[in-house]
Design a protein around this motif. Structure first.
Motif, PDB file in Angstrom:
ATOM      1  N   LEU A  26      41.111  34.259  29.298  1.00  0.00           N
ATOM      2  CA  LEU A  26      42.157  33.702  30.371  1.00  0.00           C
ATOM      3  C   LEU A  26      40.978  34.291  31.737  1.00  0.00           C
ATOM      4  O   LEU A  26      40.996  34.117  32.683  1.00  0.00           O
ATOM      5  N   GLY A  27      40.918  36.011  31.422  1.00  0.00           N
ATOM      6  CA  GLY A  27      40.074  35.928  32.697  1.00  0.00           C
ATOM      7  C   GLY A  27      38.968  35.820  33.095  1.00  0.00           C
ATOM      8  O   GLY A  27      38.249  35.498  34.282  1.00  0.00           O
ATOM      9  N   ARG A  28      38.505  35.640  31.524  1.00  0.00           N
ATOM     10  CA  ARG A  28      36.976  35.345  31.910  1.00  0.00           C
ATOM     11  C   ARG A  28      37.173  33.297  32.837  1.00  0.00           C
ATOM     12  O   ARG A  28      36.344  33.116  33.411  1.00  0.00           O
ATOM     13  N   ASP A  29      37.615  32.454  32.206  1.00  0.00           N
ATOM     14  CA  ASP A  29      37.920  31.320  32.760  1.00  0.00           C
ATOM     15  C   ASP A  29      38.425  31.477  33.775  1.00  0.00           C
ATOM     16  O   ASP A  29      37.925  30.738  35.609  1.00  0.00           O
ATOM     17  N   LEU A  30      38.884  32.520  34.317  1.00  0.00           N
ATOM     18  CA  LEU A  30      38.923  32.486  36.112  1.00  0.00           C
ATOM     19  C   LEU A  30      38.600  33.396  36.552  1.00  0.00           C
ATOM     20  O   LEU A  30      38.349  32.380  38.028  1.00  0.00           O
ATOM     21  N   SER A  31      37.402  33.922  36.188  1.00  0.00           N
ATOM     22  CA  SER A  31      36.483  33.869  37.084  1.00  0.00           C
ATOM     23  C   SER A  31      35.567  33.064  37.587  1.00  0.00           C
ATOM     24  O   SER A  31      35.068  32.680  38.081  1.00  0.00           O
ATOM     25  N   ASP A  73      52.515  32.789  37.598  1.00  0.00           N
ATOM     26  CA  ASP A  73      52.508  34.094  36.911  1.00  0.00           C
ATOM     27  C   ASP A  73      52.492  34.686  35.943  1.00  0.00           C
ATOM     28  O   ASP A  73      52.522  35.141  35.066  1.00  0.00           O
ATOM     29  N   VAL A  74      51.660  33.554  35.149  1.00  0.00           N
ATOM     30  CA  VAL A  74      50.474  33.420  33.917  1.00  0.00           C
ATOM     31  C   VAL A  74      49.195  34.283  34.661  1.00  0.00           C
ATOM     32  O   VAL A  74      48.767  35.015  34.227  1.00  0.00           O
ATOM     33  N   PHE A  75      48.822  33.694  35.343  1.00  0.00           N
ATOM     34  CA  PHE A  75      46.908  33.564  36.008  1.00  0.00           C
ATOM     35  C   PHE A  75      47.207  35.411  36.872  1.00  0.00           C
ATOM     36  O   PHE A  75      45.697  35.962  36.997  1.00  0.00           O
ATOM     37  N   ILE A  76      48.431  35.380  38.012  1.00  0.00           N
ATOM     38  CA  ILE A  76      48.161  36.256  38.664  1.00  0.00           C
ATOM     39  C   ILE A  76      48.133  38.059  38.023  1.00  0.00           C
ATOM     40  O   ILE A  76      47.409  38.471  38.676  1.00  0.00           O
ATOM     41  N   PRO A  77      48.589  37.572  36.918  1.00  0.00           N
ATOM     42  CA  PRO A  77      48.434  40.108  36.638  1.00  0.00           C
ATOM     43  C   PRO A  77      47.132  39.445  35.695  1.00  0.00           C
ATOM     44  O   PRO A  77      47.176  40.773  35.195  1.00  0.00           O
ATOM     45  N   VAL A  78      46.981  38.879  35.388  1.00  0.00           N
ATOM     46  CA  VAL A  78      45.824  38.755  34.479  1.00  0.00           C
ATOM     47  C   VAL A  78      44.587  39.346  34.948  1.00  0.00           C
ATOM     48  O   VAL A  78      43.857  40.324  35.661  1.00  0.00           O
ATOM     49  N   ALA A  79      44.677  39.127  36.982  1.00  0.00           N
ATOM     50  CA  ALA A  79      43.712  38.738  37.460  1.00  0.00           C
ATOM     51  C   ALA A  79      43.912  40.285  37.855  1.00  0.00           C
ATOM     52  O   ALA A  79      43.108  41.229  38.469  1.00  0.00           O
ATOM     53  N   GLU A  80      45.148  40.805  38.018  1.00  0.00           N
ATOM     54  CA  GLU A  80      45.377  42.338  38.530  1.00  0.00           C
ATOM     55  C   GLU A  80      44.856  42.598  37.364  1.00  0.00           C
ATOM     56  O   GLU A  80      43.667  44.121  38.471  1.00  0.00           O
ATOM     57  N   THR A  81      44.819  43.328  35.772  1.00  0.00           N
ATOM     58  CA  THR A  81      44.322  43.888  35.527  1.00  0.00           C
ATOM     59  C   THR A  81      42.694  43.230  35.576  1.00  0.00           C
ATOM     60  O   THR A  81      42.645  44.904  35.363  1.00  0.00           O
ATOM     61  N   THR A  82      42.420  42.719  34.965  1.00  0.00           N
ATOM     62  CA  THR A  82      40.826  42.519  35.355  1.00  0.00           C
ATOM     63  C   THR A  82      40.162  42.978  36.945  1.00  0.00           C
ATOM     64  O   THR A  82      38.930  43.109  36.765  1.00  0.00           O
ATOM     65  N   GLY A  83      41.117  43.292  37.906  1.00  0.00           N
ATOM     66  CA  GLY A  83      40.642  42.981  39.180  1.00  0.00           C
ATOM     67  C   GLY A  83      39.707  41.785  40.119  1.00  0.00           C
ATOM     68  O   GLY A  83      39.608  42.010  40.862  1.00  0.00           O
ATOM     69  N   MET A  84      39.885  40.613  39.395  1.00  0.00           N
ATOM     70  CA  MET A  84      39.494  39.825  39.825  1.00  0.00           C
ATOM     71  C   MET A  84      40.703  39.078  41.560  1.00  0.00           C
ATOM     72  O   MET A  84      40.319  38.428  42.278  1.00  0.00           O
ATOM     73  N   PRO A 118      49.136  45.174  45.181  1.00  0.00           N
ATOM     74  CA  PRO A 118      48.945  46.466  44.947  1.00  0.00           C
ATOM     75  C   PRO A 118      47.389  46.835  44.998  1.00  0.00           C
ATOM     76  O   PRO A 118      46.914  47.772  45.959  1.00  0.00           O
ATOM     77  N   ARG A 119      46.757  46.270  44.176  1.00  0.00           N
ATOM     78  CA  ARG A 119      45.076  46.753  44.097  1.00  0.00           C
ATOM     79  C   ARG A 119      44.701  46.082  45.531  1.00  0.00           C
ATOM     80  O   ARG A 119      43.427  47.262  45.225  1.00  0.00           O
ATOM     81  N   GLN A 120      45.236  45.539  46.003  1.00  0.00           N
ATOM     82  CA  GLN A 120      43.955  45.141  47.362  1.00  0.00           C
ATOM     83  C   GLN A 120      44.006  46.212  48.573  1.00  0.00           C
ATOM     84  O   GLN A 120      43.212  47.104  48.412  1.00  0.00           O
ATOM     85  N   PHE A 121      45.145  46.755  48.017  1.00  0.00           N
ATOM     86  CA  PHE A 121      45.583  47.523  49.347  1.00  0.00           C
ATOM     87  C   PHE A 121      45.145  49.405  48.639  1.00  0.00           C
ATOM     88  O   PHE A 121      44.766  50.049  49.445  1.00  0.00           O
ATOM     89  N   ARG A 122      44.698  48.950  47.682  1.00  0.00           N
ATOM     90  CA  ARG A 122      43.891  50.730  46.396  1.00  0.00           C
ATOM     91  C   ARG A 122      42.332  50.831  46.691  1.00  0.00           C
ATOM     92  O   ARG A 122      41.590  51.610  47.199  1.00  0.00           O
ATOM     93  N   GLN A 123      41.878  49.631  47.704  1.00  0.00           N
ATOM     94  CA  GLN A 123      40.720  49.675  48.448  1.00  0.00           C
ATOM     95  C   GLN A 123      40.173  49.879  49.249  1.00  0.00           C
ATOM     96  O   GLN A 123      40.800  49.650  50.042  1.00  0.00           O
ATOM     97  N   PRO A 124      38.782  50.883  49.422  1.00  0.00           N
ATOM     98  CA  PRO A 124      38.430  51.213  50.665  1.00  0.00           C
ATOM     99  C   PRO A 124      38.426  50.196  51.230  1.00  0.00           C
ATOM    100  O   PRO A 124      38.553  51.034  53.224  1.00  0.00           O
ATOM    101  N   GLU A 125      37.761  49.509  50.986  1.00  0.00           N
ATOM    102  CA  GLU A 125      37.803  48.423  52.043  1.00  0.00           C
ATOM    103  C   GLU A 125      38.357  47.588  52.592  1.00  0.00           C
ATOM    104  O   GLU A 125      38.592  46.848  53.714  1.00  0.00           O
ATOM    105  N   PHE A 126      39.484  47.909  52.186  1.00  0.00           N
ATOM    106  CA  PHE A 126      41.216  46.676  52.812  1.00  0.00           C
ATOM    107  C   PHE A 126      40.698  45.950  53.940  1.00  0.00           C
ATOM    108  O   PHE A 126      40.787  45.156  54.574  1.00  0.00           O
TER     109      PHE A 126
END
Ligand code: C2E
Ligand code: CA
Ligand code: CA
Ligand code: CA
Length: 275
Positions: A26-31, A73-84, A118-126
């Motif tokens: 799923l992660g590969r397909d999403l990118s 609800d299926v692909f957003i959590p995957v995007a979160e873990t992969t960083g996508m 949350p991942r976006q907030f943790r990015q220094p360049e956000f």
């Protein structure tokens, strides 16, 4: 019994492996999906107590090449873990700027809500990236509400608050999504630059027929009123829910009763028809 137990453990491991493999695929397909144009944004209207459109929430959609949809609800959590979620989040922001320009051009300058991870907030360049997106498009940051989930606020409280203040200084407004589901203390409410609370649809599902659910909704409405925060109640599906809210604080509403999430063109057509 011992053999069955071992067998059970083996089956468990096999299914864990299968699940992990599915996530990888799923992660590969999403990118690839972002590059292949399989992603799009739908917009769902938010209305005031009189039914007047006041805003819209941007919701991501993934339609695969074979025509099937993968639910967020299926692909957003995957995007979160992969960083996508970082490139996706940036893409959503640009899509929101384009949507706002199109809505302005059509005479419907709706406030647009964007889900921020949350991942976006943790990015220094956000903060810099957000500022750049607004500068490039010429859209005023005041046109946008960033929805953040309550869970985010538990970790990295100081860092998040600092970034929120920087973005709020640009004019961006903040909303707590799925409010009441995050088990966090309420202390953050007065420390963060907040504009809005969103009552989760799980609470609306029980309102007004269930006394406990209804009490929670009333409590959130009263609290928001005391804190001077706007409220959007999501998952409004019935007239009974809308009537209840009209009698209790008159928050803004979002739900299938008023509008399904729609592609931008369909939303504009609807707004042009005046419904
Ligand atoms: P959310 O932010 O809580 O979004 C509201 C969800 O409720 C949406 O589901 C929407 O389609 C659905 N909904 C709206 N009205 C009703 C109603 O009357 N009844 C019911 N039962 N549901 C209703 P959706 O589009 O499937 O999105 C699911 C979640 O995926 C969102 O929940 C959000 O957490 C996440 N998501 C969607 N798009 C994005 C995005 O662009 N970025 C990020 N980070 N997350 C996103
Ligand atoms: Ca949301
Ligand atoms: Ca929500
Ligand atoms: Ca949710």
């Amino acid at each position: 019994a011992k053999a069955a137990g071992r067998n059970g453990a083996a089956m468990f491991e096999t299914s864990m492996l299968a699940a992990a493999e599915r996530q990888l695929t799923l992660g590969r397909d999403l990118s690839a999906a972002l590059a292949n144009g399989e992603l799009s944004m739908h917009l769902q209207l938010q209305v005031d107590h009189a039914g007047t459109p006041v805003g819209a929430e941007m919701l991501m959609r993934w339609r695969r090449g074979d025509g099937t949809f993968v639910p967020p609800d299926v692909f957003i959590p995957v995007a979160e873990t992969t960083g996508m979620i970082l490139p996706l989040g940036l893409w959503v922001l640009r899509q929101a700027c384009l949507a706002r320009l199109a809505l302005e051009a059509a005479g419907h300058p709706l406030q647009l809500s964007i889900n921020v991870s949350p991942r976006q907030f943790r990015q220094p360049e956000f903060v810099a990236q957000v500022r750049a997106a607004f500068d490039e498009s010429g859209v005023p940051p005041q046109a946008f509400v960033f929805e953040v989930t309550e869970g985010l606020l538990v970790e990295d409280f100081d860092m998040i608050t600092t970034k929120m203040r920087e973005l709020a200084a640009l004019g961006i407004r903040f909303s707590i999504d799925d409010f009441g589901t995050g088990y966090s203390s309420l202390g953050y409410l007065k420390k963060m630059p907040l504009y809005e609370l969103k009552i989760d649809k799980s609470f609306m599902r029980d309102t007004p027929h269930d006394a406990n659910g209804t009490a929670i909704v009333q409590t959130i409405l009263a609290m928001a009123d005391h804190l001077g925060l706007r409220v959007v109640a999501e998952g409004i599906e019935t007239e009974a829910q809308a009537r209840f809210l009209a009698d209790n604080g008159r928050p803004c509403m979002q739900g299938y009763l008023y509008c399904r999430p729609l592609p931008l063109d369909d939303l504009v057509a609807r707004l042009n028809r005046g419904v």
